[in-house]
Motif scaffolding. Sequence first.
Motif, PDB file in Angstrom:
ATOM      1  N   SER A   1       0.876  -1.213   0.028  1.00  0.00           N
ATOM      2  CA  SER A   1      -0.116  -0.037   0.152  1.00  0.00           C
ATOM      3  C   SER A   1       0.828   1.629   0.065  1.00  0.00           C
ATOM      4  N   LEU A   2       1.988   1.070   0.759  1.00  0.00           N
ATOM      5  CA  LEU A   2       2.790   2.406   0.787  1.00  0.00           C
ATOM      6  C   LEU A   2       3.515   2.449  -0.558  1.00  0.00           C
ATOM      7  N   LEU A   3       3.797   1.520  -1.394  1.00  0.00           N
ATOM      8  CA  LEU A   3       4.330   1.405  -2.522  1.00  0.00           C
ATOM      9  C   LEU A   3       3.400   1.294  -3.752  1.00  0.00           C
ATOM     10  N   ARG A   4       2.162   1.361  -3.572  1.00  0.00           N
ATOM     11  CA  ARG A   4       0.881   1.274  -4.534  1.00  0.00           C
ATOM     12  C   ARG A   4       1.260   2.151  -5.824  1.00  0.00           C
ATOM     13  N   HIS A   5       1.635   3.638  -5.625  1.00  0.00           N
ATOM     14  CA  HIS A   5       2.199   4.376  -6.872  1.00  0.00           C
ATOM     15  C   HIS A   5       3.042   3.954  -7.823  1.00  0.00           C
ATOM     16  N   ARG A   6       3.886   2.915  -7.140  1.00  0.00           N
ATOM     17  CA  ARG A   6       5.110   2.287  -8.167  1.00  0.00           C
ATOM     18  C   ARG A   6       4.592   1.226  -8.519  1.00  0.00           C
ATOM     19  N   LEU A   7       3.850  -0.065  -7.795  1.00  0.00           N
ATOM     20  CA  LEU A   7       3.511  -1.209  -8.337  1.00  0.00           C
ATOM     21  C   LEU A   7       2.451  -1.261  -9.327  1.00  0.00           C
ATOM     22  N   GLY A   8       1.659  -0.296  -9.417  1.00  0.00           N
ATOM     23  CA  GLY A   8       0.609  -0.415 -10.245  1.00  0.00           C
ATOM     24  C   GLY A   8      -0.640  -1.029  -9.684  1.00  0.00           C
ATOM     25  N   ARG A   9      -1.771  -0.718 -10.197  1.00  0.00           N
ATOM     26  CA  ARG A   9      -3.085  -0.892  -9.518  1.00  0.00           C
ATOM     27  C   ARG A   9      -3.281  -2.515  -9.485  1.00  0.00           C
ATOM     28  N   ARG A  10      -2.963  -3.141 -10.670  1.00  0.00           N
ATOM     29  CA  ARG A  10      -2.955  -4.666 -10.769  1.00  0.00           C
ATOM     30  C   ARG A  10      -2.303  -5.514  -9.678  1.00  0.00           C
ATOM     31  N   THR A  11      -1.198  -5.227  -9.522  1.00  0.00           N
ATOM     32  CA  THR A  11      -0.393  -5.781  -8.771  1.00  0.00           C
ATOM     33  C   THR A  11      -0.562  -5.538  -7.206  1.00  0.00           C
ATOM     34  N   TRP A  12      -0.848  -4.213  -7.051  1.00  0.00           N
ATOM     35  CA  TRP A  12      -1.595  -3.848  -5.544  1.00  0.00           C
ATOM     36  C   TRP A  12      -2.716  -4.621  -5.131  1.00  0.00           C
ATOM     37  N   ARG A  13      -3.793  -4.781  -6.208  1.00  0.00           N
ATOM     38  CA  ARG A  13      -4.820  -5.331  -6.247  1.00  0.00           C
ATOM     39  C   ARG A  13      -4.823  -6.972  -5.732  1.00  0.00           C
ATOM     40  N   ALA A  14      -3.753  -7.532  -6.540  1.00  0.00           N
ATOM     41  CA  ALA A  14      -3.580  -8.903  -6.228  1.00  0.00           C
ATOM     42  C   ALA A  14      -3.084  -9.283  -4.964  1.00  0.00           C
TER      43      ALA A  14
END
Length: 156
Positions: free
Chosen positions: A92-105
Amino acid sequence: MLLTVSTVLGIATRSGRPAPGLPRFAVAELHRNVSLLSAVFLALHVGLLLFDPYAMLRLFDLVLPFVGEYRPFWQGLGTVALDVLLALVVTSLLRHRLGRRTWRAVHWAAYALWPVALVHALGTGTDGFSPWFLTVAVLCVLSVVGALFLRREVRV
């Protein structure tokens, strides 16, 4: 209870429906803040247990499940829940770097975190099967199931 509130708010955020008296963005903000508060209280819980001579928690018990000396299975469930929560916080802290799809998974793991933490509390806690604690646990289960039901109603 904070994890239950966080889970219910997370489900409400995904439903797309505003809470009574709150716009959708406020529900999302409340979810973030309650989740952060949950993480803080979990850190306090774990940190204090490191100094508890009864629980005999060691540093590696925080990352390696089922190797603890005090009720290893139940403590191991707590370790699994802690590890999943750490993954949720970091992503969640790295959400902007991971991308929505990875964060959501990764965030889907929250659906596993909540029941594992609840079962950990029932099995490890000294009050796990006292009437007041069972009442709280049942209310928590009903809250999450109710939120899931309402989310399903919105999608249908």
